[in-house]
Scaffold this active site. Structure first.
Site, PDB file in Angstrom:
ATOM      1  N   CYS A   1       1.002  -1.053  -0.047  1.00 48.81           N
ATOM      2  CA  CYS A   1      -0.395  -0.099  -0.438  1.00 48.81           C
ATOM      3  C   CYS A   1       0.496   1.169  -0.428  1.00 48.81           C
ATOM      4  CB  CYS A   1      -0.527   0.150   1.178  1.00 48.81           C
ATOM      5  SG  CYS A   1      -1.973  -1.471   0.577  1.00 48.81           S
TER       6      CYS A   1
ATOM      7  N   ARG B   1       3.813  -0.666  -4.697  1.00 48.45           N
ATOM      8  CA  ARG B   1       3.948  -1.174  -3.624  1.00 48.45           C
ATOM      9  C   ARG B   1       2.616  -1.442  -3.530  1.00 48.45           C
ATOM     10  NH1 ARG B   1       7.038   1.823   0.161  1.00 48.45           N
ATOM     11  NH2 ARG B   1       5.652   1.392   2.166  1.00 48.45           N
TER      12      ARG B   1
ATOM     13  N   TRP C   1      -3.116  -2.738  -1.388  1.00 48.95           N
ATOM     14  CA  TRP C   1      -2.480  -4.078  -1.650  1.00 48.95           C
ATOM     15  C   TRP C   1      -3.231  -4.872  -0.629  1.00 48.95           C
ATOM     16  CZ3 TRP C   1      -0.031  -8.138   1.224  1.00 48.95           C
ATOM     17  CH2 TRP C   1       0.686  -9.500   0.387  1.00 48.95           C
TER      18      TRP C   1
ATOM     19  N   ASN D   1      -1.461   2.493   5.594  1.00 44.08           N
ATOM     20  CA  ASN D   1      -0.851   1.286   5.539  1.00 44.08           C
ATOM     21  C   ASN D   1      -0.002   0.977   6.203  1.00 44.08           C
ATOM     22  OD1 ASN D   1       0.866  -0.516   3.975  1.00 44.08           O
ATOM     23  ND2 ASN D   1       3.310   1.662   4.045  1.00 44.08           N
ATOM     24  N   GLY D   2      -0.875  -0.991   6.732  1.00 42.23           N
ATOM     25  CA  GLY D   2      -0.181  -1.658   7.738  1.00 42.23           C
ATOM     26  C   GLY D   2      -1.576  -2.158   8.260  1.00 42.23           C
TER      27      GLY D   2
ATOM     28  N   GLU E   1      18.172 -17.215  -7.552  1.00 42.80           N
ATOM     29  CA  GLU E   1      17.714 -15.964  -7.769  1.00 42.80           C
ATOM     30  C   GLU E   1      17.578 -15.991  -9.303  1.00 42.80           C
ATOM     31  OE1 GLU E   1      17.391 -13.707  -6.194  1.00 42.80           O
ATOM     32  OE2 GLU E   1      17.390 -11.868  -7.748  1.00 42.80           O
TER      33      GLU E   1
ATOM     34  N   LYS F   1      13.989 -14.788 -10.308  1.00 43.11           N
ATOM     35  CA  LYS F   1      13.899 -13.475 -11.152  1.00 43.11           C
ATOM     36  C   LYS F   1      12.164 -14.037 -11.758  1.00 43.11           C
ATOM     37  CE  LYS F   1      14.972 -10.798  -9.482  1.00 43.11           C
ATOM     38  NZ  LYS F   1      15.449 -10.189  -8.226  1.00 43.11           N
TER      39      LYS F   1
ATOM     40  N   GLU G   1       8.942 -14.672 -10.389  1.00 48.90           N
ATOM     41  CA  GLU G   1       8.554 -13.677 -10.459  1.00 48.90           C
ATOM     42  C   GLU G   1       7.737 -12.384 -11.517  1.00 48.90           C
ATOM     43  OE1 GLU G   1      11.306 -10.835  -8.232  1.00 48.90           O
ATOM     44  OE2 GLU G   1      10.125  -9.455  -7.293  1.00 48.90           O
TER      45      GLU G   1
ATOM     46  N   HIS H   1      18.507 -37.563  -5.974  1.00 46.25           N
ATOM     47  CA  HIS H   1      17.787 -37.479  -4.823  1.00 46.25           C
ATOM     48  C   HIS H   1      16.610 -36.792  -5.185  1.00 46.25           C
ATOM     49  CE1 HIS H   1      21.651 -37.893  -3.657  1.00 46.25           C
ATOM     50  NE2 HIS H   1      22.400 -37.170  -4.732  1.00 46.25           N
TER      51      HIS H   1
ATOM     52  N   LYS I   1       6.283  -4.123  -3.550  1.00 49.87           N
ATOM     53  CA  LYS I   1       7.989  -4.055  -3.416  1.00 49.87           C
ATOM     54  C   LYS I   1       8.136  -3.636  -2.571  1.00 49.87           C
ATOM     55  CE  LYS I   1      11.606  -2.260  -4.762  1.00 49.87           C
ATOM     56  NZ  LYS I   1      12.416  -3.400  -5.917  1.00 49.87           N
TER      57      LYS I   1
HETATM   58  O1  M6R Z   1      13.537  -4.573   0.609  1.00 49.21           O
HETATM   59  P1  M6R Z   1      14.190  -5.797   0.594  1.00 49.21           P
HETATM   60  O2  M6R Z   1      15.233  -6.235   0.195  1.00 49.21           O
HETATM   61  O3  M6R Z   1      13.920  -5.850   1.970  1.00 49.21           O
HETATM   62  O4  M6R Z   1      12.909  -6.695   0.410  1.00 49.21           O
HETATM   63  C1  M6R Z   1      13.116  -8.179   0.258  1.00 49.21           C
HETATM   64  C2  M6R Z   1      12.182  -8.831  -0.825  1.00 49.21           C
HETATM   65  O5  M6R Z   1      11.338  -8.464  -0.667  1.00 49.21           O
HETATM   66  C3  M6R Z   1      12.149  -8.697  -2.114  1.00 49.21           C
HETATM   67  O6  M6R Z   1      13.890  -9.286  -2.554  1.00 49.21           O
HETATM   68  C4  M6R Z   1      11.501  -9.401  -2.995  1.00 49.21           C
HETATM   69  O7  M6R Z   1      12.071 -10.872  -2.860  1.00 49.21           O
HETATM   70  C5  M6R Z   1      11.999  -8.926  -4.912  1.00 49.21           C
HETATM   71  N1  M6R Z   1      10.947  -8.871  -5.378  1.00 49.21           N
HETATM   72  C6  M6R Z   1      12.147  -9.930  -5.080  1.00 49.21           C
HETATM   73  O8  M6R Z   1      12.856  -9.741  -6.592  1.00 49.21           O
END
Ligand code: M6R
Length: 590
Positions: free
Chosen positions: A2, A27, A70, A96-97, A463, A467, A470, A486, A585
């Protein structure tokens, strides 16, 4: 999660708020809304992406609040969208929260005759303000927050007062100070167009904005908070001709590496590591991509220093927070606002750990919890998928490991020189991105992928897979190559390509064997390998070539290539990319 905005000044508030909300869309973006005050409240609430100001007649006032959502409590709908109002539509609130005791408050308010219009936790706030309102929104908000449990950053306004009142508790909120105008927002990028003079609010702060200025209270006492100048500009928050923020941000990586390196390294490393004196263990706590940076940090720090490093998902550490000896906790968080990471930092402190954070955001909550902050210099990262910030986090971890390492000076110097060549090497990958795009176009038709690596190649695989899943919505798993037999072998075959991170270190030969085993199961194999590796071409279907570097630094070059691969795969599939479905984000709820 949010985004909230508040404006009080001389411009049309609807224009300021909508343009700021658009910069906060990363956000959360399932619904949005704006309230403008001009003697009465004008309200617009919509489901979906934020529209253009011309599409709506919101009202021409110069005071208002806005929200991009969100969903946490209640599905995306117009009634659940913020701003939420009291019974008489006099008071508007964006939040927000999470108000954890909202159910109990709501039942009590209903008994007292309040009528609720949404399923959200937030709606209790305007009703509580209404309950306490006599003739001052400021007093009513102060009485309201005594009742609230959970986390909140909210902005409240009342139709018949030219005032905004905002509160921050465990959710991010900043105040922007302009010339005869004031802005409230979840983060700085929202308001860079208007001001770069920022007050980073602290937990418990209540801000009161009027045309005459601002006042901040904490614990009922007026407090002074410094106005800081943020070094980011509006161009950082624009796509500048790129199709997406993601590819723009990947292209910024060489500069980000240079900037982050120059923060800590000149001819030698200029990093004060007194925070690490006498430590027996390092604990790295983080989420998502930042966690993967931590895993790479483990290989590098243990390899160079011999200090044992434990890496934990912050969300898991919080439920078995055991630390022994004199640990150093390193919290890695781009935003500095990830709720699980913040909680883990507090837990680590309770166990006596010194806490260092590696973060991108000046004044973020992580910097206030930590004993020491190591900033990355990535600039604003708008795309939900972390790219340039991940590489900058790695740079800080390399510098830290080199500083803690007990190596001969000439070896350290060689590694520093090698690090300084990284921006040019990344640039070469960017210059050859069309080759990666061709492979991505072929991969785009698959629905499953396996990413594999060994040693330091394993977190690269994790990673890379994150990516891909996501942003392209392809199911992608990261696995240690040696573990395939395994269990995961059962998934391989012509419908499941395997992306192999091939590093020229002691894992190289065994990795080739693993690749041959995969090929024997009919999977297409795409290798990410050094440009001078001729051998690999014999065993795989396609190769993404990256410039050769010390194997320790290959997570940087390989990850940039994997980010580009994910980007073009998602683009070929027509995905949204910058704002993937269901994601936000900054994950500011646990
Ligand atoms: O702001 P942060 O680095 O703490 O965020 C952590 C994760 O939410 C963030 O890295 C998330 O996994 C990304 N969307 C990945 O691309």
């Amino acid at each position: 999660m949010c985004g909230i905005v508040g404006y009080l000044g001389f411009r049309r508030a609807d224009e300021v708020i909508i343009s700021s909300l658009k910069r906060l869309e990363y956000r959360g973006y399932d619904s949005w809304g704006v309230a403008i005050g001009n003697g009465k409240l004008s309200l617009v609430k919509k489901v979906g992406a934020i529209g253009d100001v011309e599409e709506y007649s919101i009202g021409d006032g110069t005071l208002g609040v806005g929200h991009t959502r969100w969903a946490t409590h209640g599905k995306p709908s117009e009634s659940n969208a913020h701003p939420h109002t009291d019974c008489k539509n006099n008071i508007a609130v964006v939040h927000n929260g999470i108000i954890s005791n909202f159910q109990m408050l709501k039942e009590k308010l209903i008994e007292e005759g309040h009528e609720f219009k949404s399923e959200t936790d937030t709606e209790v706030i305007p009703h509580l303000i209404e309950k306490y309102y006599k003739n001052s929104i400021e007093d009513a908000v102060i009485n309201c927050i005594v009742n609230l449990r959970g986390s909140y950053a909210f902005v409240a306004m009342c139709a018949n007062e030219r005032k905004l009142v905002a509160c921050r508790y465990k959710s991010p909120l900043i105040l922007g100070v302009g010339d005869k105008e004031f802005f409230l927002a979840s983060d700085v990028t929202a308001i860079l167009e208007y001001t770069s003079r920022i007050v980073y609010l602290q937990d418990g702060d209540i801000v009161i904005l009027t045309d005459d200025g601002f006042k901040i209270l904490n614990d009922c006492v007026e407090v002074d908070r410094q106005i800081e100048l943020v070094p980011w500009g509006i161009k950082d928050a624009k796509k500048s001709g790129y199709d997406h923020f993601m590819i723009k941000e990947i292209h910024e990586t060489p500069k980000v590496v240079e900037d982050t390196l120059s923060e800590y390294v000149s001819d030698e490393i200029e990093l004060d590591v007194s925070f690490a004196a006498g430590i027996s263990e390092i604990l790295i706590i983080a989420c998502g991509t930042s966690y993967h940076a931590g895993l790479i940090g483990k290989y590098v720090i243990e390899g160079l220093t011999g200090i044992p490093v434990r890496v934990e998902y912050a969300s898991e550490f919080n439920y078995h927070p055991l630390l022994v000896g004199r640990p150093l906790a390193i919290a890695i968080t781009q935003s500095g606002e990830t709720a699980d990471t913040l909680e883990a930092m507090k837990k680590a402190k309770k166990f006596g750990a010194r806490v260092v954070t590696i973060t991108n955001v000046l004044g973020s909550t992580a910097t206030r919890i930590a004993d020491h902050t190591l900033y990355i210099r990535a600039g604003p990262e708008i795309c939900v998928a972390a790219t340039k910030s991940f590489i900058a986090q790695l740079i800080v971890l390399y510098v830290l490991a080199l500083k803690l390492a007990n190596l001969p000076r000439h070896e350290i110097n060689e590694l520093i020189l090698e690090l300084k060549l990284i921006p040019e090497r990344i640039q070469r990958i960017l210059d050859a991105k069309d080759e990666i795009e061709k492979i991505a176009k072929r991969l785009a038709k698959f629905e499953n992928m396996m990413y594999v690596g060994r040693g330091i190649g394993y977190p690269i695989a994790l990673e890379g897979a994150l990516k891909m899943k996501e942003i392209s919505y392809i199911h992608a798993e990261g696995y240690p190559a040696g573990e395939l037999k395994h269990g995961p072998f059962a998934l391989l075959g012509e419908k499941t390509p395997v992306i192999a991170s091939v590093i020229e270190d002691p894992t190289y030969e065994i990795m080739l064997n693993n690749i041959k085993e995969v090929k024997a199961r009919d999977s297409i194999v795409v290798a990410i390998a050094n440009e001078d590796d001729k051998e690999i071409d014999k065993y795989v279907d396609w190769v993404v070539k990256v410039p050769k570097t010390n194997p320790m630094f290959s997570p940087i070059t390989q990850s940039v290539a994997l980010q580009i691969l994910a980007y073009y795969t998602a683009k070929e599939r027509g995905c949204e990319i910058d704002k993937p479905r269901h994601l936000a984000k900054s994950v500011t709820v646990e």
